[in-house]
Design a protein around this motif. Sequence first.
Motif, short mmCIF file in Angstrom:
data_model
loop_
_atom_site.label_atom_id
_atom_site.label_comp_id
_atom_site.label_asym_id
_atom_site.label_seq_id
_atom_site.Cartn_x
_atom_site.Cartn_y
_atom_site.Cartn_z
N LEU A 90 37.64 41.78 44.06
CA LEU A 90 36.49 40.87 44.04
C LEU A 90 35.65 41.01 45.30
CD1 LEU A 90 38.12 37.67 42.49
CD2 LEU A 90 36.67 39.37 41.35
N VAL A 91 36.30 41.19 46.45
CA VAL A 91 35.56 41.43 47.69
C VAL A 91 34.77 42.73 47.58
CG1 VAL A 91 35.79 41.97 50.16
CG2 VAL A 91 37.13 40.11 49.15
N GLY A 92 35.39 43.76 47.01
CA GLY A 92 34.70 45.03 46.83
C GLY A 92 33.49 44.91 45.93
N VAL A 93 33.64 44.19 44.81
CA VAL A 93 32.53 44.00 43.87
C VAL A 93 31.38 43.27 44.55
CG1 VAL A 93 31.80 42.78 41.79
CG2 VAL A 93 33.93 44.09 41.78
N ALA A 94 31.69 42.14 45.20
CA ALA A 94 30.65 41.35 45.86
C ALA A 94 29.96 42.16 46.96
CB ALA A 94 31.26 40.08 46.45
N GLY A 95 30.76 42.86 47.78
CA GLY A 95 30.18 43.64 48.87
C GLY A 95 29.33 44.79 48.37
N PHE A 96 29.76 45.44 47.27
CA PHE A 96 29.00 46.56 46.73
C PHE A 96 27.65 46.08 46.21
CE2 PHE A 96 27.89 50.13 44.05
CZ PHE A 96 28.45 51.21 44.71
#
Length: 534
Positions: free
Chosen positions: A96-102
């Motif tokens: 989820l952190v990766g999705v939001a950051g991307f």
Amino acid sequence: MAAHAKTTVEPPPSAEANDVSGGNPWLTLLAVCLGVIMVMLDGTVMGIAAPVMGAELKATLSDMQWVTNGYLLALAVFLITAGKLGDIYGHKRVFLVGVAGFAISSAAIALSGSVLMLIIFRVLQGLFGALLQPAALALLRSAFPKDKLNQAMGAWGAIIGLSSAAGPILGGLLVENVSWQSVFYINIPVGIIALIMGIMIIKDRRSSTLSRIDWPGVVVLSGMMFSLVWTIIKAPEWGWTDAKTLLFGAAFVVLAATFIWWQSKAKQPLVPLSLFKNPSISIGTVLMMMVAFAMFGAMFFLGFFFQGVHGLTPLEAGLRMLPMSAGMIVASPLAAMAIGKLGPKITMAVGLLITAVAMFLMSQLSMDASFIESGLPFLILAFGLSPVFVGATEIIVGNAPMELAGAAGGIQQSAMQVGGALGTAILGAVMAGTISDKLTGYLGPVAAGMEQQAPGAVAGLEKAAAFGTVPPEVAQKIPDPSVLQVITDAVHRAFMDGMHTAFTVSTIVAVITAGLALFVRSGRKVEGEPVHIG
């Protein structure tokens, strides 16, 4: 001595058959794929958007190389560490952190007003992409029982094929009719949907045997991966025997030896070396690297072929590549079925031989190849690559213990990135060498005239020929249309010779790798086998 003893974890008797995280596995697959679709769309549209981005921001060729290489370096350096973070802190959280950051970094790229800001945000995007991808594979590993994992990987490949097919077409439409910024803004709604679905649907469970990050391992691995990828990226420019190339290559060797030594000593290593005692994981990693070498290395030139030699628009070039991406939608589930019935060994070996056939057909493409003539090898390639990508991913991630699924996912992704970078660099060098050998002969008497007018002009034209076109600044200096036509024809013919050579090398690599695939074992980890964490 006692501090470095290996910790043995005995899984419960039913662990390998039923050790899943709960929740609906197919909805988990959909949620995870939505996140990865952002990365796939970004990768496929970047090549189409790059020329327009560079022109609008007044970027040099070197600037645009940094836009690509900054992302690649961040991704390659951080993938394995990102997978380990998921093993410790939970793959759902990291995903989820990766999705939001991307998504946020994509918006920042679109808002960039300078090349420097563009490069910085592309590096950030690479870091968040590294968080996202291994976590996605680990979530699938925990959502599906092992006897269903190959089906999940087949569906995964089909969805990725669909996004790959849509990317060039969507990117071409947006770049031509809206703006280059729009191809990054599109990640925002996709990211929001992936976040909502991920929060609601994904069930996760962090490892009970891992509790801390091996920070010395992170530092050494990051330096090792940077040295390797940077050497691969810069060697074609510096020369493979240049002192700088040898220096970075030597740094990689020293850091790799240091990393292996440290991983054998660390209590909770970043990459447990015991993973590679499983022959399927070791061979699967090499297979992933080699197939990425053949595919990404050779495919790199096709965009230049379609737009430089053929003179197609970005959208038309995207449509030319559609048969491969669309074929993967069908081929990936079929590959999963074949692996289920025949096992990964035979399926991947046959897939690599089919890949070799496709590469050979591409080595025979003519300068004015029609849609059908270029589409048939692309379609065949889809049915060759899918069994390898599905099979290699399944045997790397599926054979890893559950508590190391993130690390295995990072290894799989790193192998693909390094293989693709190697293919692009080495086949690029092969192509450049072929162009250098052929161009002067194709220019004929015009070459002597060019050198008289501007010493070094032919060498400069050789670099431009790697893109399949005559630079506008060169064309403007040639008032005689007949001379310009000779130069253009020579560039196109030299480019085609170089591309044919690159595809021939890829054909040979695919055949050799098919033999390696025969050493893969079915690889289901024996139920109750102890897992060594340190």
